[in-house]
Every structure is written in structure tokens, then in C-alpha cells.
Design a protein around this motif. Structure first.
Motif, PDB file in Angstrom:
ATOM      1  N   SER A  43     -11.143  -2.555 -10.472  1.00  0.00           N
ATOM      2  CA  SER A  43     -11.659  -2.900 -11.091  1.00  0.00           C
ATOM      3  C   SER A  43     -13.009  -3.945 -10.432  1.00  0.00           C
ATOM      4  O   SER A  43     -14.442  -3.798 -11.282  1.00  0.00           O
ATOM      5  N   ILE A  44     -12.933  -5.069  -9.154  1.00  0.00           N
ATOM      6  CA  ILE A  44     -13.779  -5.088  -8.113  1.00  0.00           C
ATOM      7  C   ILE A  44     -14.258  -3.834  -7.386  1.00  0.00           C
ATOM      8  O   ILE A  44     -15.432  -4.236  -6.776  1.00  0.00           O
ATOM      9  N   ALA A  45     -13.964  -2.647  -7.237  1.00  0.00           N
ATOM     10  CA  ALA A  45     -14.494  -1.788  -6.507  1.00  0.00           C
ATOM     11  C   ALA A  45     -14.421  -0.426  -6.889  1.00  0.00           C
ATOM     12  O   ALA A  45     -13.616  -0.137  -7.525  1.00  0.00           O
ATOM     13  N   GLY A  46     -15.352   0.497  -6.598  1.00  0.00           N
ATOM     14  CA  GLY A  46     -16.461   1.242  -7.344  1.00  0.00           C
ATOM     15  C   GLY A  46     -17.099   1.227  -8.669  1.00  0.00           C
ATOM     16  O   GLY A  46     -16.488   0.374  -9.321  1.00  0.00           O
ATOM     17  N   GLU A  47     -17.917   1.998  -8.532  1.00  0.00           N
ATOM     18  CA  GLU A  47     -18.646   2.358 -10.234  1.00  0.00           C
ATOM     19  C   GLU A  47     -17.707   2.320 -11.195  1.00  0.00           C
ATOM     20  O   GLU A  47     -18.597   2.000 -11.755  1.00  0.00           O
ATOM     21  N   ARG A  48     -16.765   2.233 -11.223  1.00  0.00           N
ATOM     22  CA  ARG A  48     -15.930   2.785 -12.343  1.00  0.00           C
ATOM     23  C   ARG A  48     -15.085   1.419 -12.328  1.00  0.00           C
ATOM     24  O   ARG A  48     -13.821   1.248 -13.184  1.00  0.00           O
ATOM     25  N   GLY A  49     -15.150   0.598 -11.192  1.00  0.00           N
ATOM     26  CA  GLY A  49     -13.519  -0.218 -10.898  1.00  0.00           C
ATOM     27  C   GLY A  49     -12.675   0.331 -10.393  1.00  0.00           C
ATOM     28  O   GLY A  49     -11.338   0.114 -11.244  1.00  0.00           O
ATOM     29  N   GLU A  50     -12.644   1.496 -10.185  1.00  0.00           N
ATOM     30  CA  GLU A  50     -11.410   2.323  -9.999  1.00  0.00           C
ATOM     31  C   GLU A  50     -10.301   1.800  -8.462  1.00  0.00           C
ATOM     32  O   GLU A  50      -9.258   2.537  -8.135  1.00  0.00           O
ATOM     33  N   GLY A  51     -10.707   0.960  -7.812  1.00  0.00           N
ATOM     34  CA  GLY A  51     -10.604  -0.068  -6.671  1.00  0.00           C
ATOM     35  C   GLY A  51     -10.962   0.973  -5.447  1.00  0.00           C
ATOM     36  O   GLY A  51     -11.653   1.886  -4.994  1.00  0.00           O
ATOM     37  N   TYR A  52     -10.162  -0.133  -4.616  1.00  0.00           N
ATOM     38  CA  TYR A  52     -10.917   0.211  -2.828  1.00  0.00           C
ATOM     39  C   TYR A  52     -10.204   1.710  -2.821  1.00  0.00           C
ATOM     40  O   TYR A  52     -11.019   2.436  -2.500  1.00  0.00           O
ATOM     41  N   VAL A  53      -9.144   1.669  -3.257  1.00  0.00           N
ATOM     42  CA  VAL A  53      -8.134   3.779  -2.712  1.00  0.00           C
ATOM     43  C   VAL A  53      -8.782   4.403  -3.202  1.00  0.00           C
ATOM     44  O   VAL A  53      -9.460   5.679  -2.754  1.00  0.00           O
ATOM     45  N   SER A  88     -11.181   4.494  -5.544  1.00  0.00           N
ATOM     46  CA  SER A  88     -12.403   5.192  -4.921  1.00  0.00           C
ATOM     47  C   SER A  88     -13.128   6.052  -3.340  1.00  0.00           C
ATOM     48  O   SER A  88     -14.173   6.654  -3.996  1.00  0.00           O
ATOM     49  N   ARG A  89     -12.257   6.428  -3.051  1.00  0.00           N
ATOM     50  CA  ARG A  89     -12.259   6.907  -1.546  1.00  0.00           C
ATOM     51  C   ARG A  89     -11.286   8.008  -0.976  1.00  0.00           C
ATOM     52  O   ARG A  89     -11.991   8.363   0.237  1.00  0.00           O
ATOM     53  N   LEU A  90     -10.894   8.688  -2.221  1.00  0.00           N
ATOM     54  CA  LEU A  90     -10.204   9.694  -1.804  1.00  0.00           C
ATOM     55  C   LEU A  90      -9.379  10.322  -3.355  1.00  0.00           C
ATOM     56  O   LEU A  90      -9.936  10.095  -4.564  1.00  0.00           O
ATOM     57  N   GLU A  91      -9.961  11.666  -2.937  1.00  0.00           N
ATOM     58  CA  GLU A  91      -9.620  12.879  -4.359  1.00  0.00           C
ATOM     59  C   GLU A  91      -7.989  12.379  -4.212  1.00  0.00           C
ATOM     60  O   GLU A  91      -6.691  12.071  -4.001  1.00  0.00           O
TER      61      GLU A  91
END
Length: 738
Positions: free
Chosen positions: A561-571, A573-576
Motif C-alpha cells: 500500500s505505501i509503495a507502487g502506483e497501486r500500492g502493490e508494494g516495494y517488491v 513494483s520492481r519485478l514481473e
């Protein structure tokens, strides 16, 4: 040095454990070994080489043969080990060469030490499929090679076999036969269940009967039993003397001793037994009893002595304990404590918890008007909650609260109260679909992250959770980051029933890559954003995944929730998403509701885990009111409000870092820790702040390492600037003397 005398047992000591060096020599092991290989992190190899020199120089080193296990010669560390050993003031008696796969390994070691260590001998550890295949050639390599050592764990995982005697019997037989054909010794692999002395007795007895001359010990408590089982009793030695005497009297032709026909194999076996365990004194007489000799006269050292015992002979019972000794029953019920030790943990931690309780810092009961205003009903004391993980304040959001009420009204139930493997409520299915679209993954919900972890990790360890979930690839070595959350570390003993479990120094990619090179299938278990601050070394992990097929299991609860455009999270938001990655996250933190989700790479994994991941499919999942609250939170995540809340949180984090810098300043995550050193100081500081209207939790061992106690706090979007400034001011005042 005559190697055939007393090579029954070998005890390994990590090179970094200098305080255990003397105890290793005094343990009663025939060979005391210092280890430079698996027990030493890559970053500390050079330090370990320096420390290990003292192992051979201690006065106690004369009590046993001294040995060193080097790193594999297929990498640079093995050669660096040999260079260091050549310079040692006191030379080792033995060098163990791990991962030996050809005679060339022995030639390299012997050549490197020829000038400086001319008396040093070698043991080749055979622990790979290629090593087993080439065992005859390795055993015959010469160059002062004195024996083969079977490495069961590495070999089992390399071929996908279970770590059992029956599964590895063929490999053991090949090691023994190769060693005996070359006239060298054979030592068996360790028995890893430290406290199971009954199991050790069985396996060591089988190893002896197979032809092994000794066995490696993983703990000093195993040594007495190993030495006993690989030593002949006085009755057997006396019989051996009679057989040898009869052979000499009859020109080594077939004769009868004690009513049994004996011939050349009996003469040679008896002669070797006497040479090993009862050599003649200068006057030609023999010792009548050696201090290390076993008390049970019926047990032979090698399989060729089986003719001396009646068929169906069972190992005799252990001797009665002397005063003060631990009995076999008491010993056998003590767990191995490889991955947890409640006794040690409680002895260290509970006094501090008791101190926290005495200061009124745990067991607090309160009413709440918001995250920033809680009230102790009995006293009227008001305080701000500085440790809530609701980083965006969504747990009090009107839409989220209304979502819970709407779901309760719509479903007219709190839960279906049955296994979700069989029936899932449509509200739960809707949540799976909406979160799947939101986070770009197949979503598997669970009652909590702990539940998800308990169900998923054992199936990763067994090797069954992969792209197709068909299994067949064999178990994975499970590498847990040292700082991974307790809910994951708690599963180490369960995973260890399926696979080898290792603990990796925090974010140590070099260590992890070494494991990936050594084993064909590896999984890494870690946090994305750590509960005590900091993040996973994600870029490096993805490189290892691309290069070696590393499986990643990452709990990213503290960044959802705090990271990513849709709150998908740190991890996320940085990987497929892919079939070699599982991301779990709690909905009970910044998402503002409760329960947990696993983000999966494909639908096959979802269906497989629904069938086989134990607690995930049991009768408790996310309660329906919380499903409704989660649907409402998902709607906020799809709206512009999410970005506004993330921006507010970012500003608050920046303000706190400006007012009260910590080691985590600038990382963009909301978890902060104010270090004060000793646990008592942390408890005192927490109590003082609580009196002033701020609750922040004192953290101490085992939550953090000893000597690194402090205060943990979580910044939130719903904190106003004045609250943050007041709290930082109080902390500065109370810690001014640090």
C-alpha cells in the motif's frame, strides 16, 4: 603418523568459534577439525584463515589429530586456504578436501603443501555424483591421501534423494569399496539429529558393518557413542589374537578357532584389528584395555568381523549412567535445537519482558478515538500510538469501516466456517479478483501471513511448488535471511524435514550465490521491507534468479500500500511476477484491514496451494466483514486518494528524519528505530515517553541482536506535524546523555 590408529571420530569446529578450539581438542575425538568452508560466510574467509592458525598452535592440539577443512578447489578460496596453511607456524596433521571429483584435486593440494607441509596428509570428501563416480580413482590418487569421507547431505540433494541410510546405501558402498581397494580409510557422514542417540547408534552401527572405519560427529555429545561403536571390545581383540596365533602356527592355512573355520580373510582382518587397536609393546606383550575402548565386547569394527557374531545380533544396551550423567532417556527426548532454543531465548529475553511489564508497557488496555488518541479507561491517561502499522491510517477510514458493515449486511454471516478448499464465499472470490487486477498477480488469501507462510514454505522446500506444480525436480535448499520475520524463521524446523536449511547473513548476496553454485535448486526466504527497517537487496536477488533459477519467497507486509502506483508494494513494483517468485503481504498494516495475501505467478500454483497448503485451506480464512473492509480499501487503492496518502506519509518520514536522524534515514520506509544499546535503557526510555503521552515499543533480544536495543516506531500518514515534532523533542531530551 600412522593413520590407521584411532580414526573413529572427527569433530568439526567453525573457524570463527575461537572460544571452542580447546574444547574441540579435549572432546575425545580422534580428529579435531577446524572448518574454513560451510561455517564461514564468504566475507569473513580471510579472517577465518588467520584465526584458524591458532587451532594448531594451542597446547591442547596434542590431544588429538588436528585437521582443517578447506574450501572447494574449484574456486579461489580453496587455493587461498592452502597458501595460508603453508605459512602456519604449526602444520595440520590432515587437510580435508571438500567436493573432490577427481585425483587432480588431491594433486593440487599436495603440490601446494609439498614444500612447507611434507608430513600433512589428506582426506578427500566425496559428496557429488561425479565424486562418487570417480571414487576409485580418487582413492588411488596417492600423494599422502589417507582416506575418503562420504558427504551425505550434499550428495543427497545433488541427486534428489532422501537423506536416509537406505536411499544412500549404494553411494556409501561405493565409497567404502573404493577406499578399501586402494588401501585407505573410509569415514561416514554425520548423523545430523544431535539428540537422537538411539538413531545415532543404529546408523553408526550400520556404517561400521558396511566397512567404514569411523564417522563424523556434529556435536561433542555424539563422540562417546561413535568411539564406542567403532572400537572392538576386549573379547573381540582376544579372539583376534587367537586367530592370528593360529594362522602363524598353521602357516596361514585354513584352521579352526573356537569351533569356527577360519582362513586367510580372517587372519588379515584380525591382524589389522590388532594393529589398529592393540599394537604390541616393546616387550611384545599387548595392552589389556585402552582407555577409549568400547565396553561392549560383542561389537566388531568392520563388516568382515560379522562372522564373529551370531546371526540377528542386536546392539547391546548402553551402560548404566554414572552419578551426575544424563541418562539415555533424558538425552533422547531433548530436541536438536538447530533452529530454535526456547530455553536459551527465554533465559535472555523474559527478564526484559518482565521489566517491561513492571513498567506498565505491555498488557495495556485502552479505548481508541483514533490512532493518535488512545485512553486508558481506568486512569484517563491519554497517549498517541507511535507503533501502529496502519501506515496510511486506513484502519480508521470511514469507507473501510462502512465496507465491513456492508459485507456483514450482504452476507448475513461472519464466515462460512468451513474449508475454503471446498467452498469459498463469492465475496472472497471477488476480493481475489479485485486484488489480482490491482496487484497484477494471482491472489491467494489467507487468515494471516503466518498462515500463508506455514502452508507454502514446506512445499517450496519439498520442490513441489514450481511452474507446473508437478514436482519431480527434487527438494530445494532453503536459505533464510538472518533477519527474516519470525513467522518465516519459525518454519525452519518444518522445512528441515524436507530439505537442507541454511541461514544467510543479512542481504549477503555473495553467500547466497555460493549456495546457488553449490546446489542445483535453492530458495531464498526474506522480507521485502524489514520490520526493523531496511529492504531486501532486490536487484541482486533478481540477477541470481535469472542466472541460477533462484526461488524467491518474500514477505513484503511492511511496504504493501505505501509503495507502487497501486500500492502493490516495494517488491512487486520492481519485478514481473513469475513462477519462481511468491510475495506475501499482510492486509493488516497499511492496507488497513486484516488477513494476508500471497501473490503467485500462475493459476496452477493457486489451485495447487488450495489443495495442499494445509492451514491456508482450513476452516478459518478472512472473516467476511474484513473481506468487505478489504474491498473498500481496494477501491481507495484504485482512486487518487492513494497517491495523496502516500505523499502525506512521505512528508512525515522526511520530517522525522530531519528532526531525529537514525541509521534508516532516507530509505523512504516508515519503520524507524532509535538505538540506545542495553535493553534496560530501552525499557526505561519507553516508560518515560509513555508517561509523556507517547507509546513507542522497546525492542530487545531476540527481536534485535544483543546490545542493540532501542525504540521502534512507525510513521503514518494520519500523524500531524505537531505530533511528530513533540515526540522527536521528547526523545532528544531523554537521550541527550547517549
Amino acid at each position: 603418523m600412522k593413520f590407521t590408529r584411532y580414526c573413529r571420530s572427527l569433530l568439526s569446529t567453525p573457524a570463527m568459534a575461537v572460544e571452542r578450539y580447546t574444547k574441540s581438542h579435549q572432546s575425545g575425538a580422534d580428529i579435531a577439525m577446524v572448518d574454513l568452508e560451510d561455517s564461514v560466510p564468504p566475507a569473513r574467509k580471510e579472517e577465518a584463515r588467520r584465526l584458524a592458525e591458532e587451532f594448531f598452535a594451542l597446547p591442547s592440539a596434542k590431544l588429538a589429530r588436528s585437521a582443517v577443512r578447506i574450501n572447494t578447489l574449484s574456486g579461489p578460496d580453496g587455493l587461498r586456504d592452502l597458501i595460508a596453511i603453508a605459512r602456519y607456524r604449526v602444520k595440520p596433521d590432515l587437510v580435508l578436501i571438500p567436493m573432490a571429483e577427481s585425483p587432480r584435486d588431491i594433486e593440487i593440494a599436495a603440490g601446494a603443501l609439498a614444500a612447507d607441509c611434507p608430513e600433512t596428509e589428506f582426506l578427500a570428501v566425496v559428496e557429488t555424483p561425479l565424486g562418487i563416480e570417480h571414487a576409485p580413482a580418487i582413492a588411488a590418487a596417492g600423494h599422502r591421501l589417507r582416506g575418503l569421507v562420504f558427504g551425505s547431505a550434499d550428495y543427497a540433494f545433488a541427486v534428489g534423494a532422501r537423506l536416509s541410510w537406505e536411499a544412500l546405501a549404494h553411494a556409501r558402498g561405493r565409497v567404502v569399496n573404493s577406499a578399501r581397494a586402494a588401501g585407505v580409510e573410509a569415514m561416514d557422514a554425520p548423523f545430523f539429529e544431535v539428540s537422537d542417540l538411539v538413531g545415532l547408534r543404529r546408523e553408526a552401527g550400520l556404517a561400521r558393518d558396511f566397512g567404514f572405519s569411523g564417522k563424523i560427529a556434529v556435536h561433542p555429545r555424539q563422540l562417546a557413542l561413535i568411539n564406542e561403536l567403532f572400537s572392538p571390545g576386549e573379547e573381540l581383540l582376544e579372539r583376534a589374537r587367537r586367530v592370528v596365533a593360529a594362522g602363524l602356527e598353521n602357516g596361514r592355512s585354513v584352521t579352526v578357532v573356537d569351533g569356527v573355520m577360519v582362513g586367510m580373510p580372517f587372519f588379515e582382518a584380525s591382524q589389522r584389528l590388532i594393529e589398529q587397536f592393540d599394537p604390541p609393546r616393546p616387550d611384545g606383550s599387548h595392552h589389556t584395555q585402552h582407555p577409549h575402548r568400547a565396553q561392549h565386547a560383542q561389537q566388531a569394527q568392520h563388516a568382515q568381523h560379522a562372522e564373529y557374531q551370531p546371526q540377528g545380533h542386536e546392539p547391546t544396551d548402553p551402560p548404566e549412567p554414572r552419578d551426575g550423567e544424563v541418562t539415555m532417556t533424558e538425552e533422547s527426548i531433548l530436541g536438536p535445537r538447530r533452529y530454535r532454543n526456547a530455553e536459551a531465548m527465554l533465559a535472555s529475553a523474559d527478564p526484559v519482558w518482565q521489566a517491561a511489564a513492571a513498567n506498565g508497557l505491555i498488557g495495556i488496555t485502552a479505548d481508541s478515538e483514533s490512532n493518535n488518541r488512545l485512553i486508558v479507561r481506568e486512569t484517563g491517561h491519554e497517549f498517541a500510538n507511535m507503533v501502529s502499522c496502519s501506515y496510511l491510517g486506513l484502519n480508521n477510514h470511514p469507507a473501510v469501516l462502512a465496507g465491513a458493515v456492508d459485507a456483514l449486511t450482504e452476507s448475513r454471516s461472519t464466515s462460512l466456517v468451513l474449508s475454503t478448499t471446498r467452498i469459498r464465499h463469492n465475496l472472497l472470490v471477488r476480493l481475489e479478483e479485485e486484488l489480482g487486477e490491482l496487484f497484477g498477480a494471482n491472489i491467494l488469501p489467507g487468515a494471516s501471513c503466518t498462515t500463508l507462510t506455514a502452508g507454502i514454505l514446506p512445499l517450496i522446500a519439498s520442490g513441489h511448488l514450481d511452474g507446473t506444480c508437478q514436482g519431480g525436480g527434487g527438494p530445494r535448499v532453503m536459505v533464510f535471511d538472518r533477519f527474516c520475520h519470525f513467522c518465516m524463521a519459525y518454519m525452519k524446523p518444518v522445512c528441515a524435514d524436507e530439505s537442507l536449511v541454511l541461514t544467510c547473513p543479512h542481504n549477503d548476496l555473495n553467500y547466497l550465490e555460493d549456495i546457488c553454485r553449490k546446489y542445483p535448486r535453492v530458495a531464498y526466504v526474506a522480507d521485502g521491507a524489514y520490520s526493523m527497517g531496511g529492504t531486501a537487496a532486490l536487484d541482486g536477488l533478481l540477477e541470481l534468479q535469472d542466472r541460477y533459477g533462484l526461488f524467491l519467497y518474500i514477505d513484503d507486509s511492511h511496504s504493501l500500500s505505501i509503495a507502487g502506483e497501486r500500492g502493490e508494494g516495494y517488491v512487486r513494483s520492481r519485478l514481473e511476477m513469475n513462477p519462481l517468485t511468491v510475495i506475501t503481504a499482510s492486509l493488516g498494516k497499511a492496507f488497513g484491514t486484516s488477513g494476508g495475501v500471497a501473490m503467485l505467478g500462475n493459476r496452477e500454483q493457486f489451485e495447487f496451494l488450495h489443495r495442499h497448503a494445509g492451514p491456508i485451506g482450513w476452516s478459518q480464512n478472512i472473516p467476511l466483514p474484513m473481506v468487505g473492509a478489504s474491498l473498500a480499501s481496494a477501491a481507495i487503492h484504485r482512486s487518487p486518494e492513494l497517491a495523496d496518502l502516500q505523499a502525506k506519509l512521505a512528508r512525515n518520514i522526511e520530517l522525522f528524519d530531519e528532526l531525529l536522524p537514525t541509521t534508516f534515514a532516507g530509505n523512504g520506509l516508515p519503520v524507524r528505530r532509535v538505538d540506545v544499546g542495553e535493553a534496560e535503557r530501552a525499557v526505561k526510555l519507553s516508560a518515560q515517553l509513555f508517561e509523556r503521552g507517547f507509546y513507542s515499543s522497546a525492542v530487545f533480544f531476540p527481536i534485535v541482536p544483543k546490545g542493540e536495543a532501542g525504540l521502534r516506531l512507525m510513521l503514518r500518514a494520519d500523524m500531524d506535524e505537531q505530533l511528530i515534532r513533540e515526540f522527536a523533542g521528547h526523545v532528544k531530551e531523554l537521550t541527550a546523555d547517549l
